[in-house]
Design a protein around this motif. Structure first.
Motif, PDB file in Angstrom:
ATOM      1  N   LYS A  92       1.190   3.733   3.299  1.00 54.02           N
ATOM      2  CA  LYS A  92      -0.014   4.051   4.064  1.00 54.02           C
ATOM      3  C   LYS A  92       0.199   3.634   5.506  1.00 54.02           C
ATOM      4  O   LYS A  92       0.743   2.572   5.770  1.00 54.02           O
ATOM      5  CB  LYS A  92      -1.247   3.305   3.517  1.00 54.02           C
ATOM      6  N   GLU A 146       0.835  -1.188   0.000  1.00 53.66           N
ATOM      7  CA  GLU A 146       0.000   0.000   0.000  1.00 53.66           C
ATOM      8  C   GLU A 146       0.875   1.246   0.000  1.00 53.66           C
ATOM      9  O   GLU A 146       1.543   1.551   0.974  1.00 53.66           O
ATOM     10  CB  GLU A 146      -0.816   0.021   1.289  1.00 53.66           C
ATOM     11  N   VAL A 147       0.889   1.976  -1.058  1.00 49.99           N
ATOM     12  CA  VAL A 147       1.704   3.182  -1.094  1.00 49.99           C
ATOM     13  C   VAL A 147       0.883   4.389  -1.529  1.00 49.99           C
ATOM     14  O   VAL A 147      -0.180   4.264  -2.131  1.00 49.99           O
ATOM     15  CB  VAL A 147       2.915   3.056  -2.054  1.00 49.99           C
ATOM     16  N   ILE A 148       1.369   5.531  -1.161  1.00 47.01           N
ATOM     17  CA  ILE A 148       0.775   6.786  -1.605  1.00 47.01           C
ATOM     18  C   ILE A 148       1.766   7.419  -2.557  1.00 47.01           C
ATOM     19  O   ILE A 148       2.953   7.498  -2.250  1.00 47.01           O
ATOM     20  CB  ILE A 148       0.659   7.773  -0.429  1.00 47.01           C
ATOM     21  N   VAL A 149       1.293   7.887  -3.680  1.00 46.06           N
ATOM     22  CA  VAL A 149       2.155   8.689  -4.531  1.00 46.06           C
ATOM     23  C   VAL A 149       1.568  10.075  -4.534  1.00 46.06           C
ATOM     24  O   VAL A 149       0.362  10.245  -4.742  1.00 46.06           O
ATOM     25  CB  VAL A 149       2.207   8.141  -5.970  1.00 46.06           C
ATOM     26  N   MET A 150       2.381  11.061  -4.224  1.00 46.73           N
ATOM     27  CA  MET A 150       1.787  12.381  -4.300  1.00 46.73           C
ATOM     28  C   MET A 150       2.700  13.375  -4.982  1.00 46.73           C
ATOM     29  O   MET A 150       3.914  13.247  -4.984  1.00 46.73           O
ATOM     30  CB  MET A 150       1.281  12.805  -2.936  1.00 46.73           C
ATOM     31  N   MET A 179       6.292  12.154  -4.411  1.00 42.39           N
ATOM     32  CA  MET A 179       6.767  11.405  -3.256  1.00 42.39           C
ATOM     33  C   MET A 179       5.923  10.192  -2.964  1.00 42.39           C
ATOM     34  O   MET A 179       4.739  10.147  -3.271  1.00 42.39           O
ATOM     35  CB  MET A 179       7.001  12.320  -2.082  1.00 42.39           C
ATOM     36  N   ALA A 224      -4.658  11.801   1.683  1.00 40.30           N
ATOM     37  CA  ALA A 224      -4.282  10.570   0.979  1.00 40.30           C
ATOM     38  C   ALA A 224      -4.055   9.423   1.957  1.00 40.30           C
ATOM     39  O   ALA A 224      -4.466   8.282   1.718  1.00 40.30           O
ATOM     40  CB  ALA A 224      -3.013  10.815   0.157  1.00 40.30           C
ATOM     41  N   LEU A 225      -3.421   9.724   3.092  1.00 32.95           N
ATOM     42  CA  LEU A 225      -3.091   8.667   4.053  1.00 32.95           C
ATOM     43  C   LEU A 225      -4.325   8.093   4.724  1.00 32.95           C
ATOM     44  O   LEU A 225      -4.339   6.940   5.140  1.00 32.95           O
ATOM     45  CB  LEU A 225      -2.138   9.200   5.132  1.00 32.95           C
ATOM     46  N   VAL A 265      -1.355  15.236   1.910  1.00 35.42           N
ATOM     47  CA  VAL A 265      -0.791  13.954   2.357  1.00 35.42           C
ATOM     48  C   VAL A 265      -1.749  13.303   3.345  1.00 35.42           C
ATOM     49  O   VAL A 265      -2.057  12.112   3.255  1.00 35.42           O
ATOM     50  CB  VAL A 265       0.588  14.162   3.036  1.00 35.42           C
ATOM     51  N   ALA A 305       4.932   7.277  -0.117  1.00 29.45           N
ATOM     52  CA  ALA A 305       4.961   6.942   1.307  1.00 29.45           C
ATOM     53  C   ALA A 305       4.082   5.733   1.541  1.00 29.45           C
ATOM     54  O   ALA A 305       3.138   5.483   0.786  1.00 29.45           O
ATOM     55  CB  ALA A 305       4.446   8.121   2.126  1.00 29.45           C
TER      56      ALA A 305
END
Lengths: 225, 225
Positions: B207, A199-203, B203, A221-222, A218, B205
């Motif tokens: 979750k 599970e990743v966030i790209v921002m 970026m 998104a999180l 962020v 990150a």
């Protein structure tokens, strides 16, 4: 008895002013002896704020029960207890706010009360962040931020005559703190959940964008499900 | 004269204790009349903290001169003025810290001084963020966070007997605030720079990562040249 004394004291403070009311006036009105007053209140100032001791005890108990909850969320939730105490007696709270503005001794007393709440929150955070890099520092910064956000909402509510949804106002103010400081999202009482590696966030953000705005994105998104 | 009075007062407070020293004792030691004392200090407490008024004036002047500087950076820089005032007289500052711990009246006085610094910083931020969403709220939260970070560094330095690099300690503490709150990077005195549309940060990150850690990464990416 305690409540009767506090009510007698407050009625006199409004009628005659704080400075011109003596403890003798208060006990005469309440129909009790002078020693009874000092059994309940160390000073005249304490009678103006009769509920803070209980609220501080409630806050300590609340934080003790918070267990493995995410710490910044726990102190934000704890701060709501203070607003709820004010909101339980809106008319009294608003009158007291006006009285406090006029009496320097009461403002000083209020500062020391605020400091006690701040220390209570900081002590809890310090324990939770023991051993973490700059744990004690972060504990004090976050506690101060939570108290400032809470008091901003409280003062706004008091200036408006105690109207509107106090709890929602505090939550809105605390969102500024939760957004930048709240960490992992372990639910209360459960073990820290295993990170899910996929599970990743790209921002994407523009360089030079205000950091707090990036943080809002962020955060959004999180927490997205 | 003012300095002689403050020195006489402080020497007596250390010798006899704060409560047991009278204004008459102080003026006798300084060799002046009683009215001279009150010309310089409204109360005995004020003589313990003779430099805060000047420091508050310096802080106000500093912020007025900050112009279009990035506001969070400006209040962090302003907070250094307070630490520098303490660090200019390390021995006096450490002795006073110990005295203050023992005298409730001085702790109360100190709280009100801290509150004055906080209000000065908040007033500046409020002006800078006028019209912005939750500008007044953010101003109070950031001012409280800056003061808490500064005071954490100051107290640590005082407890260590005033040894070590005070300025570096404050800067380290303030980094926690700059990281999460500092916004656009317009240089002092220049117009806000035009956003360069092509410059983006991407970026990634996980979750559930603590937000403050993500923020550190964002901050690092945003400030990278």
């Amino acid at each position: 008895m305690r409540e009767v004394l506090a009510e007698s004291a407050f009625a006199l403070f409004l009628e005659r002013g704080f400075e011109r009311t003596t403890v003798d006036d208060i006990v005469a009105r309440a129909g009790v002896g002078r020693r009874s007053f000092f059994r309940y209140f160390p000073s005249k100032e304490d009678a103006v704020f009769p509920d803070h001791d209980r609220c501080l005890a409630d806050m300590t108990a609340f934080l003790e029960a918070a267990g493995a909850a995410e710490p910044v969320g726990a102190v934000c939730d704890a701060a709501h207890l203070v607003m709820r105490m004010y909101a339980a007696k809106p008319e009294f709270s608003v009158q007291r706010y006006r009285l406090t503005r006029e009496v320097p001794g009461l403002r000083t007393y209020e500062l020391s009360v605020v400091r006690r709440y701040e220390r209570t929150l900081a002590a809890y955070l310090r324990t939770r962040w023991e051993g973490a890099a700059d744990g004690a520092l972060r504990a004090e910064v976050v506690a101060a931020a939570v108290v400032a956000a809470h008091n901003n909402a409280l003062r706004t509510w008091l200036r408006r005559g105690g109207e509107g949804d106090a709890d929602a106002a505090v939550e809105h103010a605390l969102a500024t703190v939760r957004q930048v400081w709240a960490g992992g999202r372990e639910p209360v009482g459960e073990a820290v959940r295993e990170p899910e590696g996929d599970e990743v966030i790209v921002m994407v953000a523009r360089k030079g964008a205000p950091l707090w705005r990036v943080v809002q994105q962020v955060e959004a998104a999180l927490t997205e499900e």
